[in-house]
Design an enzyme around this catalytic site. Structure first.
Site, short mmCIF file in Angstrom:
data_model
loop_
_atom_site.label_atom_id
_atom_site.label_comp_id
_atom_site.label_asym_id
_atom_site.label_seq_id
_atom_site.Cartn_x
_atom_site.Cartn_y
_atom_site.Cartn_z
N LEU A 1 0.83 -1.20 0.00
CA LEU A 1 0.00 0.00 0.00
C LEU A 1 0.87 1.24 0.00
O LEU A 1 1.90 1.28 0.67
CB LEU A 1 -0.87 0.06 1.26
CG LEU A 1 -1.90 -1.01 1.54
CD1 LEU A 1 -2.85 -0.54 2.64
CD2 LEU A 1 -2.68 -1.41 0.32
N GLY B 1 1.18 -5.60 0.65
CA GLY B 1 0.33 -5.58 -0.55
C GLY B 1 1.05 -6.12 -1.78
O GLY B 1 0.41 -6.68 -2.68
N ASN C 1 3.73 -8.15 6.50
CA ASN C 1 4.35 -7.58 7.70
C ASN C 1 3.45 -6.57 8.40
O ASN C 1 3.93 -5.74 9.17
CB ASN C 1 5.68 -6.91 7.30
CG ASN C 1 5.48 -5.79 6.30
OD1 ASN C 1 4.52 -5.80 5.53
ND2 ASN C 1 6.36 -4.81 6.30
N GLU C 2 2.14 -6.63 8.13
CA GLU C 2 1.22 -5.61 8.64
C GLU C 2 1.35 -5.38 10.15
O GLU C 2 1.34 -4.24 10.61
CB GLU C 2 -0.24 -5.98 8.32
CG GLU C 2 -0.69 -5.63 6.92
CD GLU C 2 -0.18 -6.60 5.86
OE1 GLU C 2 0.58 -7.53 6.21
OE2 GLU C 2 -0.52 -6.41 4.69
C1 LIG Z 1 -10.18 -4.25 15.15
C2 LIG Z 1 -10.89 -4.34 13.83
C3 LIG Z 1 -9.96 -4.36 12.75
C4 LIG Z 1 -10.46 -4.54 11.37
C5 LIG Z 1 -9.51 -3.89 10.46
C6 LIG Z 1 -9.46 -4.35 9.09
C7 LIG Z 1 -8.72 -3.38 8.22
C8 LIG Z 1 -7.25 -3.35 8.46
C9 LIG Z 1 -6.58 -2.29 7.68
C10 LIG Z 1 -5.15 -2.53 7.50
C11 LIG Z 1 -4.75 -2.60 6.05
C12 LIG Z 1 -3.74 -3.61 5.87
C13 LIG Z 1 -3.11 -3.69 4.57
C14 LIG Z 1 -1.81 -3.42 4.50
C15 LIG Z 1 -1.03 -3.80 3.33
C16 LIG Z 1 0.20 -2.95 3.07
O1 LIG Z 1 0.66 -3.06 1.99
S1 LIG Z 1 0.86 -1.89 4.21
C17 LIG Z 1 2.41 -1.31 3.45
C18 LIG Z 1 3.52 -2.09 3.95
N1 LIG Z 1 4.72 -1.85 3.20
C19 LIG Z 1 5.90 -1.88 3.77
O2 LIG Z 1 6.04 -2.07 4.98
C20 LIG Z 1 7.11 -1.62 2.90
C21 LIG Z 1 7.86 -0.46 3.34
N2 LIG Z 1 8.99 -0.20 2.49
C22 LIG Z 1 10.16 -0.87 2.59
O3 LIG Z 1 10.35 -1.76 3.39
C23 LIG Z 1 11.26 -0.45 1.67
O4 LIG Z 1 10.94 0.80 1.15
C24 LIG Z 1 11.52 -1.42 0.49
C25 LIG Z 1 12.14 -2.71 1.03
C26 LIG Z 1 10.23 -1.74 -0.26
C27 LIG Z 1 12.52 -0.77 -0.51
O5 LIG Z 1 13.68 -0.36 0.18
P1 LIG Z 1 14.66 0.71 -0.49
O6 LIG Z 1 14.93 0.35 -1.90
O7 LIG Z 1 15.82 0.84 0.45
O8 LIG Z 1 13.80 2.06 -0.54
P2 LIG Z 1 13.52 3.10 0.65
O9 LIG Z 1 14.66 4.04 0.76
O10 LIG Z 1 13.11 2.36 1.88
O11 LIG Z 1 12.22 3.86 0.12
C28 LIG Z 1 12.29 4.81 -0.95
C29 LIG Z 1 11.20 5.83 -0.76
O12 LIG Z 1 9.93 5.18 -0.86
C30 LIG Z 1 9.15 5.44 0.31
N3 LIG Z 1 8.30 4.28 0.60
C31 LIG Z 1 8.72 3.03 0.79
N4 LIG Z 1 7.65 2.20 1.00
C32 LIG Z 1 6.54 2.97 0.92
C33 LIG Z 1 5.12 2.69 1.04
N5 LIG Z 1 4.64 1.46 1.27
N6 LIG Z 1 4.27 3.72 0.91
C34 LIG Z 1 4.73 4.98 0.66
N7 LIG Z 1 6.06 5.31 0.53
C35 LIG Z 1 6.96 4.31 0.66
C36 LIG Z 1 10.18 5.69 1.38
O13 LIG Z 1 9.63 6.43 2.44
C37 LIG Z 1 11.23 6.47 0.62
O14 LIG Z 1 10.74 7.79 0.50
P3 LIG Z 1 11.74 9.05 0.45
O15 LIG Z 1 12.53 8.87 -0.81
O16 LIG Z 1 12.60 8.98 1.67
O17 LIG Z 1 10.82 10.23 0.44
#
Ligand SMILES: CCCCCCCCCCCC/C=C/CC(=O)SCCNC(=O)CCNC(=O)[C@H](O)C(C)(C)COP(=O)(O)OP(=O)(O)OC[C@H]1O[C@@H](n2cnc3c(N)ncnc32)[C@H](O)[C@@H]1OP(=O)(O)O
Length: 303
Positions: free
Chosen positions: A109, A154, A178-179
């Protein structure tokens, strides 16, 4: 025609994606590098590049939303539309899904779509996420994920919605849900997709721990089907595709539908409730704080 009426039923029930399209440039067609005839022409949008090969009936779909292919609303919409376009073109029987961004398949996401946004935006975003999952999970095409980079959350769900997964052998390319480490909870249909792939006990552990598996472990637990050297990911994905395409379409499609329909129907039956749950959950102050802190940590962590 014998083609899965169940597949059609589910497809009819899906949202039309056009309404979601904002500021995209879909439909653009350009010659592929070195290409000539129609089979070599590529099309796509700003964030999804499609390289169709009409002769083989296989298209390569590349995510290109740098830096990390975060699933922005625009990317989700463009993916749905590109997939729909290929499904409606009977020339195509299979799609290889891969990344055009170095080292990352998909970061999941786009957290900026749910951090500091109003409930209406979060709802629109979540509906687009549901739509992409339903489309990929029930696609009549053979979908092979050529995972050429990190594949958390995601990103993992997109890969698991494909029929087969080939992962590049690089310890940095971890895959999983990893949520919990972000302080959020995988919704039931992500959980169901996980359980359908690796079984209940392994999912129970991995979901609670927020495990991201390096390639050898991902293979062992069954999250991916092959782990190969990085430069062989595409060729292996093509070989896998050939294996799947050797099966008659109607038999394979009906079987896929039989295996997946109940899981998809669960979401189709409660889509609105799932959206409301998502919105009320992510809009809580405590969850917003966790997400902000996580984003901040990502921005500060370099390399
Ligand atoms: C009690 C009742 C409950 C009922 C509830 C039900 C509903 C629940 C709702 C919950 C929803 C659940 C669904 C979730 C699914 C998801 O997908 S959550 C997202 C999870 N993603 C991550 O954790 C990944 C995070 N990113 C990383 O680990 C790394 O970026 C990478 C391994 C993918 C890449 O590493 P690298 O190449 O070293 O890049 P970075 O320097 O880390 O990042 C570059 C740049 O991108 C930005 N960024 C990274 N990931 C994201 C992201 N997911 N979204 C937005 N932006 C992201 C990062 O901040 C860097 O930005 P800058 O360049 O510094 O500005």
């Amino acid at each position: 025609m014998a083609l899965a009426s169940g597949v059609r039923f589910a497809e009819r029930a899906l949202l039309r994606p056009w309404a979601l399209l904002r500021g995209t440039t879909l439909g653009r067609t350009e010659p592929a590098a070195g290409g000539g005839g129609d089979g070599a022409r590529r099309f796509g949008s700003q964030r999804v590049l499609v390289e169709p090969d009409a002769a083989s009936g296989v298209a390569v779909m590349k995510l290109r939303n740098p830096p990390v292919n975060a699933l922005s609303l625009e990317l989700l919409t463009e993916l749905v539309i590109s997939l729909e376009k290929l499904e409606n073109d009977k020339t195509f029987r299979g799609v290889i899904l891969t990344s055009d961004c170095p080292r990352v398949f998909c970061a999941g996401l786009d957290l900026t779509e749910i951090c500091g946004r109003n409930p209406a935006h979060c709802a629109e975003y979540w509906k687009a996420m549901q739509e992409l999952w339903l489309r990929t999970y029930l696609s009549s095409l053979v979908l092979v994920a050529a995972i050429n980079g990190a594949c958390p959350a995601g990103g993992c769900i997109i890969a698991l919605s494909c029929d087969c997964r080939v992962l590049a052998d690089n310890p940095k390319y971890r895959i999983g849900l990893n949520e919990t480490l972000l302080g959020i909870i995988a919704p039931f249909w992500l959980k169901d997709t996980y359980v359908n792939t690796i079984g209940h006990r392994a999912s129970e552990q991995a979901l609670q721990l927020g495990s991201l598996f390096p390639p050898a472990e991902a293979l062992q637990v069954g999250l991916v089907d092959q782990v190969v050297p990085e430069d062989q990911v595409q060729s292996t994905a093509l070989s896998e595709m050939a294996r799947w395409l050797a099966v008659p379409d109607h038999a394979r499609q009906l079987t896929k539908n039989m295996m997946r329909k109940a899981t998809a129907d669960r979401l189709l039956r409660q889509r609105d409730a799932d959206t409301q749950n998502f919105v009320s959950f992510v809009c809580r102050d405590s969850i917003q704080k966790s997400l902000q802190a996580y984003l901040e940590k990502l921005r500060q962590r370099k390399g």
